[in-house]
Design an enzyme around this catalytic site. Sequence first.
Site, PDB file in Angstrom:
ATOM      1  CG  HIS A  77      -0.566  -0.070   2.474  1.00 28.09           C
ATOM      2  ND1 HIS A  77      -0.223  -0.452   3.565  1.00 28.09           N
ATOM      3  CD2 HIS A  77       0.183   1.609   2.770  1.00 28.09           C
ATOM      4  CE1 HIS A  77       0.033  -0.117   4.633  1.00 28.09           C
ATOM      5  NE2 HIS A  77       0.282   0.878   3.975  1.00 28.09           N
ATOM      6  CG  ASP A 129       0.182  -4.190   3.160  1.00 32.40           C
ATOM      7  OD1 ASP A 129       0.289  -3.280   1.374  1.00 32.40           O
ATOM      8  OD2 ASP A 129      -0.596  -3.557   3.410  1.00 32.40           O
ATOM      9  CB  SER A 225       3.106   2.353   6.237  1.00 30.82           C
ATOM     10  OG  SER A 225       1.614   2.791   7.255  1.00 30.82           O
TER      11      SER A 225
END
Length: 298
Positions: A77, A129, A225
Amino acid sequence: MGWVSLLLLLPLLLRAGDRQRPGHLDAQNGDGGARRILGGQETTLIQWPWQASLKYKTHHWCRVTLIHSSWVMTAAHCFQQNAHDPGAWKVQLGSRTIKPHKLSFSYLHSRRVTEIILHPFYFGGPPKDIALAKLQSPIRFKRSILPICLPTSTTQFENVTMCWVTGWGRIKEHESVELPLIDQKTCDLYYHIGTKLPPFISRIYDDMICAGFKEGKKDACHGDSGGPLACEVKGIWHQAGIVSWGDGCGRPYRPSVFTNVSVHTDWILRTIKSNTFSLMPSKLLFLLTLQLKKWLWS
Protein backbone atom coordinates in the site's frame (compact mmCIF):
# COMPACT_ATOMS: atom_id res chain seq x y z
CA MET A 1 25.59 -23.39 0.49
CA GLY A 2 23.49 -21.62 -2.16
CA TRP A 3 22.58 -17.94 -2.24
CA VAL A 4 19.03 -18.75 -1.13
CA SER A 5 20.31 -20.40 2.06
CA LEU A 6 22.64 -17.49 2.71
CA LEU A 7 19.78 -15.02 2.33
CA LEU A 8 17.63 -16.99 4.75
CA LEU A 9 20.27 -17.74 7.35
CA LEU A 10 22.55 -14.69 7.33
CA PRO A 11 23.36 -14.41 11.04
CA LEU A 12 22.63 -11.01 12.45
CA LEU A 13 23.53 -11.42 16.07
CA LEU A 14 22.45 -8.56 18.25
CA ARG A 15 23.01 -8.92 21.96
CA ALA A 16 19.89 -8.71 24.06
CA GLY A 17 21.95 -6.82 26.62
CA ASP A 18 22.26 -3.89 24.23
CA ARG A 19 18.53 -3.25 24.56
CA GLN A 20 16.58 -1.62 27.32
CA ARG A 21 12.99 -2.13 28.23
CA PRO A 22 10.81 0.43 26.42
CA GLY A 23 9.60 3.41 28.35
CA HIS A 24 6.29 5.15 27.75
CA LEU A 25 6.23 8.04 25.32
CA ASP A 26 3.31 9.80 23.71
CA ALA A 27 2.79 9.46 19.98
CA GLN A 28 4.27 12.32 18.03
CA ASN A 29 3.36 13.98 14.77
CA GLY A 30 5.58 13.31 11.80
CA ASP A 31 5.40 14.44 8.18
CA GLY A 32 1.87 15.32 7.24
CA GLY A 33 0.67 14.79 10.80
CA ALA A 34 1.20 11.02 10.62
CA ARG A 35 1.76 9.60 14.09
CA ARG A 36 4.49 7.07 14.68
CA ILE A 37 5.71 4.58 17.33
CA LEU A 38 3.45 4.80 20.39
CA GLY A 39 4.97 3.91 23.76
CA GLY A 40 8.50 3.37 22.47
CA GLN A 41 12.10 4.12 23.35
CA GLU A 42 14.98 5.66 21.43
CA THR A 43 17.33 3.18 19.77
CA THR A 44 20.65 3.14 17.92
CA LEU A 45 21.46 2.32 14.31
CA ILE A 46 23.40 -0.78 15.32
CA GLN A 47 20.37 -2.24 17.11
CA TRP A 48 18.18 -2.24 13.98
CA PRO A 49 20.58 -1.93 11.01
CA TRP A 50 18.04 -3.16 8.45
CA GLN A 51 15.57 -0.31 8.88
CA ALA A 52 15.42 2.41 6.22
CA SER A 53 13.25 5.31 5.11
CA LEU A 54 11.32 5.15 1.85
CA LYS A 55 11.04 8.63 0.37
CA TYR A 56 8.72 9.83 -2.37
CA LYS A 57 10.61 12.67 -4.02
CA THR A 58 11.88 14.44 -0.87
CA HIS A 59 9.29 13.32 1.69
CA HIS A 60 9.44 10.34 4.04
CA TRP A 61 6.60 8.08 2.93
CA CYS A 62 6.99 4.66 4.55
CA ARG A 63 9.55 2.40 6.12
CA VAL A 64 11.35 -0.42 4.36
CA THR A 65 13.55 -3.31 5.43
CA LEU A 66 16.86 -4.26 3.82
CA ILE A 67 16.74 -7.97 2.90
CA HIS A 68 19.47 -8.08 0.21
CA SER A 69 22.27 -5.80 -0.94
CA SER A 70 20.04 -4.62 -3.80
CA TRP A 71 16.52 -5.17 -2.45
CA VAL A 72 14.23 -3.77 0.23
CA MET A 73 10.82 -4.98 1.34
CA THR A 74 7.79 -2.98 2.44
CA ALA A 75 3.99 -2.90 2.33
CA ALA A 76 2.34 -2.79 -1.09
CA HIS A 77 0.00 0.00 0.00
CA CYS A 78 3.03 2.31 0.29
CA PHE A 79 3.32 2.25 -3.52
CA GLN A 80 -0.38 2.11 -4.26
CA GLN A 81 -0.61 5.49 -6.00
CA ASN A 82 2.85 5.76 -7.57
CA ALA A 83 4.17 2.28 -8.35
CA HIS A 84 4.45 3.20 -12.04
CA ASP A 85 7.19 5.76 -11.35
CA PRO A 86 10.11 4.05 -9.56
CA GLY A 87 12.44 6.96 -10.33
CA ALA A 88 10.50 9.18 -7.93
CA TRP A 89 11.36 6.92 -5.00
CA LYS A 90 14.51 6.80 -2.91
CA VAL A 91 15.67 4.65 0.02
CA GLN A 92 17.71 6.22 2.83
CA LEU A 93 19.75 3.73 4.85
CA GLY A 94 22.12 4.17 7.76
CA SER A 95 20.44 7.22 9.31
CA ARG A 96 18.88 7.72 12.75
CA THR A 97 16.64 10.50 11.48
CA ILE A 98 14.08 10.86 8.72
CA LYS A 99 15.90 13.91 7.36
CA PRO A 100 19.67 13.51 7.85
CA HIS A 101 21.82 16.62 7.65
CA LYS A 102 23.07 17.36 4.15
CA LEU A 103 26.67 17.34 5.37
CA SER A 104 26.34 13.97 7.10
CA PHE A 105 27.72 10.75 5.63
CA SER A 106 24.18 9.29 5.64
CA TYR A 107 23.63 10.68 2.15
CA LEU A 108 26.25 8.24 0.89
CA HIS A 109 23.83 5.44 1.80
CA SER A 110 20.91 6.75 -0.23
CA ARG A 111 19.77 4.78 -3.29
CA ARG A 112 17.30 5.45 -6.06
CA VAL A 113 14.67 2.79 -6.74
CA THR A 114 14.77 1.27 -10.23
CA GLU A 115 12.01 -1.32 -9.96
CA ILE A 116 8.89 -1.78 -7.85
CA ILE A 117 7.18 -5.17 -7.66
CA LEU A 118 3.84 -5.50 -5.88
CA HIS A 119 2.51 -8.92 -4.96
CA PRO A 120 0.55 -10.11 -8.02
CA PHE A 121 -2.57 -10.73 -5.91
CA TYR A 122 -2.55 -7.39 -4.12
CA PHE A 123 -5.68 -5.50 -5.18
CA GLY A 124 -5.52 -2.24 -3.27
CA GLY A 125 -5.80 -3.52 0.29
CA PRO A 126 -5.01 -6.48 2.54
CA PRO A 127 -4.37 -9.34 2.10
CA LYS A 128 -1.08 -9.69 0.14
CA ASP A 129 0.11 -6.29 1.38
CA ILE A 130 3.74 -6.80 0.43
CA ALA A 131 6.10 -5.27 -2.15
CA LEU A 132 9.76 -5.38 -3.15
CA ALA A 133 11.88 -2.52 -4.46
CA LYS A 134 15.19 -2.89 -6.28
CA LEU A 135 17.94 -0.38 -5.53
CA GLN A 136 19.87 1.41 -8.26
CA SER A 137 23.15 -0.05 -6.99
CA PRO A 138 24.05 -2.55 -4.26
CA ILE A 139 24.54 -1.20 -0.76
CA ARG A 140 27.76 -1.98 1.06
CA PHE A 141 27.14 -3.64 4.40
CA LYS A 142 28.59 -2.28 7.63
CA ARG A 143 27.64 -2.36 11.32
CA SER A 144 24.82 0.15 10.85
CA ILE A 145 23.57 -1.29 7.53
CA LEU A 146 22.80 -5.02 7.48
CA PRO A 147 19.94 -7.12 6.07
CA ILE A 148 17.50 -8.90 8.32
CA CYS A 149 16.98 -12.65 7.91
CA LEU A 150 13.88 -13.93 6.16
CA PRO A 151 11.92 -16.72 7.86
CA THR A 152 11.46 -19.93 5.91
CA SER A 153 8.01 -20.68 4.54
CA THR A 154 7.49 -23.11 7.44
CA THR A 155 8.79 -20.86 10.23
CA GLN A 156 6.42 -20.47 13.16
CA PHE A 157 6.90 -17.89 15.89
CA GLU A 158 4.59 -19.59 18.38
CA ASN A 159 7.37 -20.00 20.95
CA VAL A 160 8.44 -16.35 20.59
CA THR A 161 6.37 -14.29 22.98
CA MET A 162 7.71 -10.79 22.29
CA CYS A 163 8.89 -9.07 19.11
CA TRP A 164 9.93 -5.52 18.24
CA VAL A 165 8.53 -2.85 15.95
CA THR A 166 10.89 -0.03 15.01
CA GLY A 167 10.17 3.34 13.47
CA TRP A 168 10.53 7.08 13.91
CA GLY A 169 8.87 8.55 16.97
CA ARG A 170 9.48 11.76 18.84
CA ILE A 171 11.96 14.18 17.23
CA LYS A 172 11.73 11.90 14.17
CA GLU A 173 14.51 9.58 15.36
CA HIS A 174 14.69 5.81 15.65
CA GLU A 175 12.38 4.36 18.27
CA SER A 176 11.29 0.83 19.05
CA VAL A 177 8.54 -0.85 21.01
CA GLU A 178 8.31 -4.43 22.23
CA LEU A 179 4.97 -6.10 21.54
CA PRO A 180 3.62 -9.59 22.30
CA LEU A 181 2.46 -11.75 19.40
CA ILE A 182 -1.25 -12.54 19.25
CA ASP A 183 -2.55 -15.66 17.56
CA GLN A 184 -4.77 -15.20 14.51
CA LYS A 185 -7.97 -16.47 16.14
CA THR A 186 -7.65 -14.17 19.17
CA CYS A 187 -6.75 -11.19 17.00
CA ASP A 188 -9.80 -11.75 14.79
CA LEU A 189 -11.96 -11.99 17.92
CA TYR A 190 -10.57 -8.66 19.19
CA TYR A 191 -11.40 -6.95 15.90
CA HIS A 192 -15.03 -8.07 16.16
CA ILE A 193 -15.48 -6.44 19.57
CA GLY A 194 -17.57 -3.28 19.30
CA THR A 195 -18.65 -4.01 15.72
CA LYS A 196 -21.75 -5.50 14.12
CA LEU A 197 -19.67 -7.74 11.89
CA PRO A 198 -20.82 -11.40 12.08
CA PRO A 199 -18.19 -13.66 13.70
CA PHE A 200 -18.05 -15.91 10.62
CA ILE A 201 -16.67 -13.00 8.54
CA SER A 202 -12.93 -12.80 9.25
CA ARG A 203 -11.03 -9.55 9.41
CA ILE A 204 -7.67 -11.25 9.97
CA TYR A 205 -6.62 -13.34 6.96
CA ASP A 206 -4.21 -16.26 6.70
CA ASP A 207 -1.30 -14.08 5.57
CA MET A 208 -1.58 -11.75 8.58
CA ILE A 209 0.02 -11.76 12.01
CA CYS A 210 -0.89 -9.52 14.98
CA ALA A 211 1.08 -8.01 17.85
CA GLY A 212 0.09 -5.71 20.68
CA PHE A 213 -1.53 -5.51 24.09
CA LYS A 214 -5.19 -6.16 24.84
CA GLU A 215 -5.34 -2.85 26.71
CA GLY A 216 -3.57 -0.95 23.90
CA LYS A 217 -1.23 1.94 24.84
CA LYS A 218 1.81 0.66 22.89
CA ASP A 219 1.50 0.30 19.15
CA ALA A 220 2.80 0.89 15.64
CA CYS A 221 1.08 3.88 14.04
CA HIS A 222 0.43 5.38 10.63
CA GLY A 223 3.95 6.62 9.89
CA ASP A 224 5.33 3.15 10.61
CA SER A 225 3.72 1.55 7.54
CA GLY A 226 5.90 -0.93 5.70
CA GLY A 227 8.36 -1.40 8.55
CA PRO A 228 9.43 -4.66 10.17
CA LEU A 229 8.12 -6.71 13.04
CA ALA A 230 11.42 -8.29 14.11
CA CYS A 231 11.62 -11.42 16.27
CA GLU A 232 14.75 -12.92 17.77
CA VAL A 233 14.99 -16.70 17.45
CA LYS A 234 18.06 -18.40 18.96
CA GLY A 235 20.09 -15.21 18.70
CA ILE A 236 19.17 -14.46 15.08
CA TRP A 237 16.74 -11.74 14.05
CA HIS A 238 14.01 -12.64 11.56
CA GLN A 239 11.37 -10.43 10.02
CA ALA A 240 8.08 -11.95 11.08
CA GLY A 241 5.84 -9.20 9.74
CA ILE A 242 5.42 -5.98 7.75
CA VAL A 243 3.40 -3.15 9.32
CA SER A 244 0.17 -3.24 7.31
CA TRP A 245 -2.86 -1.77 9.08
CA GLY A 246 -4.67 -1.15 12.34
CA ASP A 247 -7.64 0.63 13.85
CA GLY A 248 -6.31 3.85 15.36
CA CYS A 249 -3.20 3.85 17.54
CA GLY A 250 -2.91 2.17 20.92
CA ARG A 251 -6.62 1.41 21.28
CA PRO A 252 -7.87 -1.50 23.43
CA TYR A 253 -8.64 -4.68 21.48
CA ARG A 254 -7.10 -3.17 18.35
CA PRO A 255 -3.56 -4.60 18.00
CA SER A 256 -1.30 -3.84 15.05
CA VAL A 257 -1.80 -6.07 12.03
CA PHE A 258 1.19 -7.17 9.96
CA THR A 259 1.68 -9.06 6.71
CA ASN A 260 3.03 -12.49 7.65
CA VAL A 261 6.39 -12.66 5.86
CA SER A 262 6.81 -16.45 6.14
CA VAL A 263 3.69 -16.95 3.99
CA HIS A 264 5.40 -14.99 1.20
CA THR A 265 9.03 -16.12 1.55
CA ASP A 266 8.91 -18.35 -1.54
CA TRP A 267 7.51 -15.48 -3.64
CA ILE A 268 10.18 -13.10 -2.28
CA LEU A 269 13.04 -15.44 -3.16
CA ARG A 270 11.66 -16.25 -6.62
CA THR A 271 11.17 -12.57 -7.39
CA ILE A 272 14.67 -11.56 -6.31
CA LYS A 273 16.25 -14.45 -8.20
CA SER A 274 14.38 -13.74 -11.43
CA ASN A 275 15.17 -10.02 -11.30
CA THR A 276 18.81 -10.13 -10.21
CA PHE A 277 21.44 -10.61 -12.91
CA SER A 278 24.19 -12.97 -11.85
CA LEU A 279 27.15 -13.80 -14.08
CA MET A 280 27.88 -17.37 -13.01
CA PRO A 281 31.26 -18.99 -13.86
CA SER A 282 29.64 -21.19 -16.54
CA LYS A 283 28.19 -18.13 -18.27
CA LEU A 284 31.50 -16.32 -18.02
CA LEU A 285 33.33 -19.28 -19.55
CA PHE A 286 30.80 -19.41 -22.38
CA LEU A 287 31.29 -15.72 -23.17
CA LEU A 288 35.07 -16.06 -23.06
CA THR A 289 34.88 -19.04 -25.42
CA LEU A 290 32.82 -17.04 -27.92
CA GLN A 291 35.29 -14.17 -27.72
CA LEU A 292 38.24 -16.52 -28.24
CA LYS A 293 36.63 -18.09 -31.32
CA LYS A 294 35.92 -14.65 -32.71
CA TRP A 295 39.56 -13.64 -32.17
CA LEU A 296 40.93 -16.84 -33.78
CA TRP A 297 38.78 -16.47 -36.89
CA SER A 298 39.35 -12.76 -37.35
